[in-house]
Motif scaffolding. Sequence first.
Motif, PDB file in Angstrom:
ATOM      1  N   LEU A 134       0.831  -1.196   0.000  1.00 41.82           N
ATOM      2  CA  LEU A 134       0.000   0.000   0.000  1.00 41.82           C
ATOM      3  C   LEU A 134       0.870   1.252   0.000  1.00 41.82           C
ATOM      4  O   LEU A 134       1.810   1.366   0.783  1.00 41.82           O
ATOM      5  CB  LEU A 134      -0.891  -0.005   1.245  1.00 41.82           C
ATOM      6  N   GLY A 135       0.584   2.185  -0.898  1.00 40.75           N
ATOM      7  CA  GLY A 135       1.334   3.428  -0.970  1.00 40.75           C
ATOM      8  C   GLY A 135       2.644   3.331  -1.731  1.00 40.75           C
ATOM      9  O   GLY A 135       3.386   4.303  -1.808  1.00 40.75           O
ATOM     10  N   TYR A 136       2.949   2.162  -2.301  1.00 39.27           N
ATOM     11  CA  TYR A 136       4.203   1.962  -3.039  1.00 39.27           C
ATOM     12  C   TYR A 136       4.240   2.907  -4.232  1.00 39.27           C
ATOM     13  O   TYR A 136       3.244   3.089  -4.923  1.00 39.27           O
ATOM     14  CB  TYR A 136       4.273   0.513  -3.521  1.00 39.27           C
ATOM     15  N   SER A 137       5.373   3.513  -4.474  1.00 38.98           N
ATOM     16  CA  SER A 137       5.511   4.398  -5.622  1.00 38.98           C
ATOM     17  C   SER A 137       6.670   3.935  -6.492  1.00 38.98           C
ATOM     18  O   SER A 137       7.563   3.226  -6.038  1.00 38.98           O
ATOM     19  CB  SER A 137       5.736   5.846  -5.173  1.00 38.98           C
ATOM     20  N   VAL A 138       6.622   4.340  -7.756  1.00 42.34           N
ATOM     21  CA  VAL A 138       7.661   3.965  -8.717  1.00 42.34           C
ATOM     22  C   VAL A 138       8.126   5.202  -9.467  1.00 42.34           C
ATOM     23  O   VAL A 138       7.474   6.238  -9.456  1.00 42.34           O
ATOM     24  CB  VAL A 138       7.161   2.914  -9.739  1.00 42.34           C
ATOM     25  N   ASP A 139       9.257   5.063 -10.109  1.00 48.37           N
ATOM     26  CA  ASP A 139       9.776   6.117 -10.969  1.00 48.37           C
ATOM     27  C   ASP A 139      10.594   5.462 -12.075  1.00 48.37           C
ATOM     28  O   ASP A 139      10.763   4.240 -12.093  1.00 48.37           O
ATOM     29  CB  ASP A 139      10.607   7.127 -10.170  1.00 48.37           C
ATOM     30  N   VAL A 140      11.087   6.274 -12.994  1.00 51.10           N
ATOM     31  CA  VAL A 140      11.820   5.726 -14.141  1.00 51.10           C
ATOM     32  C   VAL A 140      13.238   5.283 -13.776  1.00 51.10           C
ATOM     33  O   VAL A 140      13.961   4.786 -14.642  1.00 51.10           O
ATOM     34  CB  VAL A 140      11.853   6.721 -15.319  1.00 51.10           C
ATOM     35  N   LEU A 141      13.641   5.436 -12.512  1.00 49.90           N
ATOM     36  CA  LEU A 141      14.951   4.962 -12.062  1.00 49.90           C
ATOM     37  C   LEU A 141      14.843   3.667 -11.248  1.00 49.90           C
ATOM     38  O   LEU A 141      15.847   3.154 -10.766  1.00 49.90           O
ATOM     39  CB  LEU A 141      15.645   6.041 -11.216  1.00 49.90           C
ATOM     40  N   ASN A 142      13.643   3.134 -11.106  1.00 45.13           N
ATOM     41  CA  ASN A 142      13.397   1.903 -10.353  1.00 45.13           C
ATOM     42  C   ASN A 142      13.671   0.716 -11.286  1.00 45.13           C
ATOM     43  O   ASN A 142      12.861   0.386 -12.137  1.00 45.13           O
ATOM     44  CB  ASN A 142      11.946   1.895  -9.861  1.00 45.13           C
ATOM     45  N   LEU A 164      -2.920   8.003 -11.989  1.00 46.47           N
ATOM     46  CA  LEU A 164      -1.800   7.911 -11.051  1.00 46.47           C
ATOM     47  C   LEU A 164      -1.618   9.254 -10.377  1.00 46.47           C
ATOM     48  O   LEU A 164      -1.906  10.299 -10.965  1.00 46.47           O
ATOM     49  CB  LEU A 164      -0.505   7.545 -11.788  1.00 46.47           C
ATOM     50  N   LEU A 165      -1.125   9.235  -9.156  1.00 45.00           N
ATOM     51  CA  LEU A 165      -0.726  10.463  -8.469  1.00 45.00           C
ATOM     52  C   LEU A 165       0.762  10.652  -8.708  1.00 45.00           C
ATOM     53  O   LEU A 165       1.525   9.682  -8.719  1.00 45.00           O
ATOM     54  CB  LEU A 165      -1.010  10.343  -6.974  1.00 45.00           C
ATOM     55  N   TYR A 181       5.428   8.029  -8.959  1.00 41.26           N
ATOM     56  CA  TYR A 181       4.017   7.768  -9.258  1.00 41.26           C
ATOM     57  C   TYR A 181       3.479   6.665  -8.362  1.00 41.26           C
ATOM     58  O   TYR A 181       4.187   5.718  -8.047  1.00 41.26           O
ATOM     59  CB  TYR A 181       3.864   7.308 -10.713  1.00 41.26           C
ATOM     60  N   ARG A 182       2.200   6.801  -7.978  1.00 44.61           N
ATOM     61  CA  ARG A 182       1.510   5.748  -7.253  1.00 44.61           C
ATOM     62  C   ARG A 182       0.055   5.761  -7.685  1.00 44.61           C
ATOM     63  O   ARG A 182      -0.429   6.723  -8.277  1.00 44.61           O
ATOM     64  CB  ARG A 182       1.656   5.904  -5.744  1.00 44.61           C
ATOM     65  N   LEU A 183      -0.640   4.676  -7.384  1.00 40.00           N
ATOM     66  CA  LEU A 183      -2.039   4.573  -7.773  1.00 40.00           C
ATOM     67  C   LEU A 183      -2.865   5.664  -7.133  1.00 40.00           C
ATOM     68  O   LEU A 183      -2.661   6.020  -5.976  1.00 40.00           O
ATOM     69  CB  LEU A 183      -2.602   3.207  -7.372  1.00 40.00           C
TER      70      LEU A 183
END
Length: 101
Positions: free
Chosen positions: A23-31, A72-73, A94-96
Amino acid sequence: MSVMQAAAERYSWIEQWLAQQLLGYSVDVLNREFVDAYAEATGAPVQVMPYGADKCRQLGRDLSWMAAQGRLLRCRTGLCGMAGMGFPRWVWTYRLAGAQR
């Protein structure tokens, strides 16, 4: 490897991938984990980088579009002390959005 040409399929894949995380996991283009999984699932081209995640322009466009559509937020995250190593000073994360998570 299946190739997802349709944008709707790619957006759905991103939402499903994020929904499977904490829950609350976020991603980016460096992940690296996220970028590698996206490239494998969609067949999107990547530019191999010597460290960090490979560059995937299609992923960046998809994430940006999904944020603009409210799916996405998005927020900025600073990368203190890493700019000298070839990383940017900040990156969008970004996250859902709302009801999806």
